[in-house]
Design an enzyme around this catalytic site. Structure first.
Site, PDB file in Angstrom:
ATOM      1  N   ASP A 134       1.579  -4.713   5.336  1.00 50.19           N
ATOM      2  CA  ASP A 134       2.217  -4.150   4.157  1.00 50.19           C
ATOM      3  C   ASP A 134       3.688  -4.579   4.188  1.00 50.19           C
ATOM      4  O   ASP A 134       4.194  -4.979   5.234  1.00 50.19           O
ATOM      5  CB  ASP A 134       2.088  -2.625   4.232  1.00 50.19           C
ATOM      6  N   ASP A 146       0.950   1.953   5.520  1.00 47.64           N
ATOM      7  CA  ASP A 146       1.378   3.348   5.597  1.00 47.64           C
ATOM      8  C   ASP A 146       0.888   4.181   4.431  1.00 47.64           C
ATOM      9  O   ASP A 146       1.027   5.390   4.435  1.00 47.64           O
ATOM     10  CB  ASP A 146       2.904   3.433   5.685  1.00 47.64           C
ATOM     11  N   ASP A 172      -3.713   1.453   1.727  1.00 50.41           N
ATOM     12  CA  ASP A 172      -4.006   0.594   2.872  1.00 50.41           C
ATOM     13  C   ASP A 172      -5.231   1.058   3.669  1.00 50.41           C
ATOM     14  O   ASP A 172      -5.743   0.331   4.513  1.00 50.41           O
ATOM     15  CB  ASP A 172      -2.800   0.554   3.835  1.00 50.41           C
TER      16      ASP A 172
END
Length: 899
Positions: free
Chosen positions: A339, A627, A631
């Site tokens: 990410d 996070d 995800d």
């Protein structure tokens, strides 16, 4: 919000009908496996299965010896030891994972009883979030969480934090189609469950609740068990198959060889079938014993101890491991899908640069102009700072405005004191249509005067101004803005006007000021974490590919990739793809192109999961960082899921490791730990298999010589369980080596025993066997009472069984050959001396425990271990002579290093 619009909402009957048709607004919790089934699952390990078979066979042998041959109860020591090894290995793994799970349990708690404002039967009422249904009219305002998916009916300056679903911290939401963002991940007039209103307010009609929301779809995807086998599992499967095949082949050879010898030796005397069946039964028992001896009872426990030890040590490097296999799997990682927000960047907007034309060096001073700029930033804003943790203040409200008051705080200026000291006369709130906000105040910076402050999009604010605070030309301003925008930064322009008596600057909510002065611009960004570029380089140098998957725009993602060293000169359009383009690719097209992608921008939650699964199909070992709730499916599907310490509960629940400090640098350390751990496991396999090769050859030789093994059951248990357990702890305690980061990732399908290891195991095993076999022959044909008088050897006696002294000596020499070989195993793949022991205090301590333990066993073991105490001179000879194993290893390593 237009007050002329009237909404009646649902009736009570419509609510019941909608709930019956579309379900309730809760996420279906995952089905939890019982503790018993989770414990049973540990028995699926291939080596545990081999041990179970060996244990059953050992029980059969012991029963035959106890009931058929009328031997003592000590014959049951072997099966008891095997089952103790099984329970220790499975129990340790189970206990460590359950303990980690309990630490994570609180993360899965979701509050479905938060109050939500809805319109029903023409009235505005409050209901629990769980009672919201499709068709409800919901009112939301700043600070509230969106309770369900829906389509906006009305909005006013509505800014929503969608980072938990898309990675985007601020998304403008509106009902004005002309203001829709065509590149947005979700439509501009749609709001989503689990996201948060950062500014403004709105009203929307619910279109999906519970599991059918975008948040629910993501949550459901995290419950799918893809049963991805870890590289270590695959390699231990291969080792288990090798051990099984080898032991069965050797057992078959023993039976065939002994039967042939029986017929050769008894051919002339005629066949006594009764005697033959007795001989055949004894042969089968020897073969089964050989199978049992060939199984490395200590290996499953060694692997468990190594993983558990690393699990504890990795926490010191900010890696909280939840699932034990993840410790080692990180070392086999070939691709990291990461990410952007919060992992590569700080996830807090900060001012990158200020260009206030009236400030020398851009720093506030005591001039009127400087005081006005500071006052304007403080009062012309709706953001606040949460200072409950003074060392890490967090922004409440718009993150971009928060960056401005953080800038003031960094310079020792208290924005709250300024707000309290001035009186706000009038204001125009920010909205996406006008793209600026304005506040009129009775100023402290210019005592006795009212001042108008304006802040917003630089091009809009500049167009409202009559003056510029210096001689800066518009072309220069535009050039700066273009430069900042090319670096994917947000920009704000500032203006002010000192209001003369009787002058109006805001009328009927509209700006009518005609003498504004343009003060300057600021560039705001979510800065890259300082340690990330070096960590990314470390991973790339280690042969690991990195792919950024983000909900941000391609330009923003490319700029971040450039700053961290991932996007390089020569990279082009084939290295970046957007979510819609990604979704349009067929599985075959994606399979062909996936290696080229460095960036997937505007990605939706399930895009990341599809990316992971396709990479796995190509044989990659995939680690995923994230996070947000968006995800979670990819975290679950990956070989290793890495959530962030301040990530969402859903992300943490789906992950295997939590990065406590949220830093990508900790991921590099996890890779180093994983690779070092795998080396330590290889070192133990090298050590353990050498022990088993020697033990098998001794039993095999004894079978053809007609003599029993000089090593008793309890002695082999000491070697295979106690000593090997300590050896596993010793080798697992070896510190990680940074040198492993210079190697490329290992092939996940490669055999855990390399060619070099195989040659070492066979060569060392045969050498040890030759030494022990020669010693056994001497003991059987001479009467040895002291090692000091062993030479010259007088072998004039006929064959006899070994005396207690000779058995004790043979047992101790066998153990110390393995003891010194443990030091050789410790030096495997280091190209260093085994005596290079810096940072190996635990290894040395455990080695000392093994040495003292062996001396104690022989000194006090008595009948249980079939030993008698040895003298100091005997121990000196045994330890000194067997240490030649270490010195030979040192010579070999010295020779290899000189090549």
């Amino acid at each position: 919000m237009a007050e002329s619009r009237h909404y009646s909402g649902l009736t009570e009957a419509q609510v019941l009908e909608s709930r019956e048709k579309n379900g309730v607004n809760i996420l279906t919790p995952p089905k939890k496996e019982s503790l018993f089934m989770r414990f049973i699952d540990k028995f699926r390990d291939p080596l545990i299965l081999i041990l179970l078979v060996a244990g059953v066979l050992s029980v059969g042998i012991s029963c035959y010896e106890y009931y058929g041959l009328h031997e003592g109860a000590q014959v049951f020591f072997e099966p008891i030891g095997i089952f103790v090894a099984i329970l220790l290995a499975t129990g340790l793994a189970f206990i460590f994972e359950v303990k980690a799970d309990r630490e994570f349990a609180i993360l899965n708690q979701v509050n479905d009883d938060e109050p939500v404002q809805v319109i029903r039967d023409g009235n505005t009422i409050q209901i629990p979030k769980r009672d919201v249904v499709v068709g409800d009219i919901v009112l939301v305002t700043t600070g509230e969480e969106i309770p369900a998916d829906g389509r906006l009916l009305e909005s006013s300056s509505l800014q929503v934090d969608e980072s938990s679903l898309t990675g985007e911290p601020i998304c403008s939401k509106t009902t004005d189609e002309s203001m829709f963002d065509p590149d947005a991940t979700f439509p501009s007039d749609h709001v989503l469950r689990g996201t948060k209103v950062m500014e403004g307010h709105g009203m929307y009609e619910v279109t999906a609740v519970g599991d059918l929301t975008e948040n629910g779809k993501v949550y459901e995807a995290t419950q799918i068990d893809d049963s991805v086998k870890t590289p270590l599992n695959i390699q231990l499967d291969g080792l288990g198959r090798l051990i099984s095949r080898m032991s069965y082949c050797i057992a078959a050879l023993v039976i065939i060889g002994r039967v042939v010898m029986y017929f050769v030796n008894n051919g002339d005397a005629g066949l006594d079938w009764l005697a033959f069946f007795a001989f055949l039964l004894q042969t089968v028992m020897i073969a089964v014993t050989l199978i049992v001896v060939s199984v490395p009872e200590g290996l499953p426990m060694a692997v468990t101890l190594s993983l558990a030890y690393s699990m504890r040590r990795m926490l010191r490097t900010n890696n909280l491991v939840r699932k034990m296999h993840a410790c080692e799997t990180m070392g086999a990682t070939t691709v990291i899908c990461t990410d952007k927000t919060g992992t590569l960047t700080e996830n807090q907007m900060r001012i990158y640069n200020t260009d206030f034309f009236s400030l020398a060096g851009g720093k506030p001073d005591d001039s009127v102009e400087s005081r006005m700029i500071v006052e304007g930033i403080a009062v012309n804003s709706t953001a606040q700072l949460d200072l409950s943790n003074p060392e890490k203040p967090s922004v409440l409200g718009n993150p971009t405005e928060g960056a401005l008051i953080l800038w003031l705080r960094d310079r020792g200026i208290d924005y709250r004191a300024i707000r309290e000291s001035v009186h706000a006369v009038d204001e125009i709130p920010f909205n996406t249509e006008r793209k600026y906000m304005a506040t009129e105040v009775e100023s402290e910076a210019v005592p006795g005067k009212r001042v108008l402050y304006v802040k917003g999009a630089p091009e809009i604010v500049y167009s409202l101004c009559k003056n510029v605070a210096s001689d800066v030309k518009k072309d220069d301003i535009d050039k700066k803005l273009l430069d900042y925008q090319n670096q994917a930064m947000r920009t704000l322009g500032f203006a002010c006007q000192i209001i003369e008596p009787g002058e109006n600057v805001i009328e009927d909510g509209k700006l009518v000021a005609d003498n504004l002065t343009f003060l300057g611009i600021v560039a705001i960004s979510d800065p890259v974490r300082a340690e990330v570029p070096a960590a990314v380089k470390e991973c790339i140098d280690a042969g690991i590919a990195i792919k950024i998957v983000t909900g941000d725009t391609p330009n923003t993602a490319k700029e971040i990739a450039r700053q961290i060293g991932l996007w390089r000169e020569g990279d082009g359009d084939n290295n970046v793809i957007t979510g819609p383009e990604f979704a349009s690719l067929s599985d075959d097209e994606l399979y062909e192109r996936i290696d080229d992608f460095k960036i997937i921008a505007r990605a939706r939650p399930l895009d990341k999961k599809r990316l992971v699964e396709t990479l796995q199909k190509k044989g990659n070992v995939v680690a995923v960082t994230g996070d947000g709730t968006n995800d979670a499916p990819a975290l679950k599907a990956a070989h290793v899921g890495l959530s962030m310490g301040d990530g969402t509960a859903v992300a943490k629940e789906a992950s295997d490791i939590t990065i406590v400090d949220n830093s990508f640098a900790s991921i590099g350390r996890a890779v180093m730990w994983g690779r070092s751990l795998y080396l330590n496991i290889q070192r133990f396999v090298l050590f353990q298999m050498t022990v088993n090769v020697v033990a098998c050859l001794i039993v095999l030789a004894g079978a053809f010589m007609g003599s029993e093994s000089p090593l008793t059951v309890t002695q082999m248990l000491w070697v295979n369980l106690i000593m090997d357990t300590f050896a596993a702890m010793a080798l697992a305690s070896l510190p990680p080596s940074e040198a492993v980061m210079k190697d490329k990732p290992r092939d996940r399908n490669s055999f855990i025993i390399t060619k070099a290891m195989g040659a070492d195991i066979i060569g060392t095993g045969i050498l040890f066997f030759a030494i022990l076999f020669g010693l056994l022959y001497i003991f059987q044909h001479s009467d040895v009472t002291s090692l000091l008088r062993l030479f010259p050897v007088e072998m004039d006696k006929a064959f006899h069984n070994l005396s207690p002294y000779e058995l004790s000596t043979f047992f101790s020499i066998f153990v110390f050959l393995q003891f010194w070989n443990m030091f050789n195993a410790r030096a495997y793949a280091t190209r260093r001396s085994a005596l290079h022991l810096k940072g190996c205090s635990e290894f040395l301590f455990i080695s000392l425990v093994i040495l003292v333990g062996q001396i104690l066993i022989v000194s006090v073991g008595g009948d249980m271990f079939n030993v008698v105490p040895l003298g100091l001179s005997d121990w000196a000879v045994i330890i000194g002579v067997t240490s030649v194993v270490l010195w030979i290893g040192e010579l070999v390593r010295l020779f290899e290093k000189s090549k």
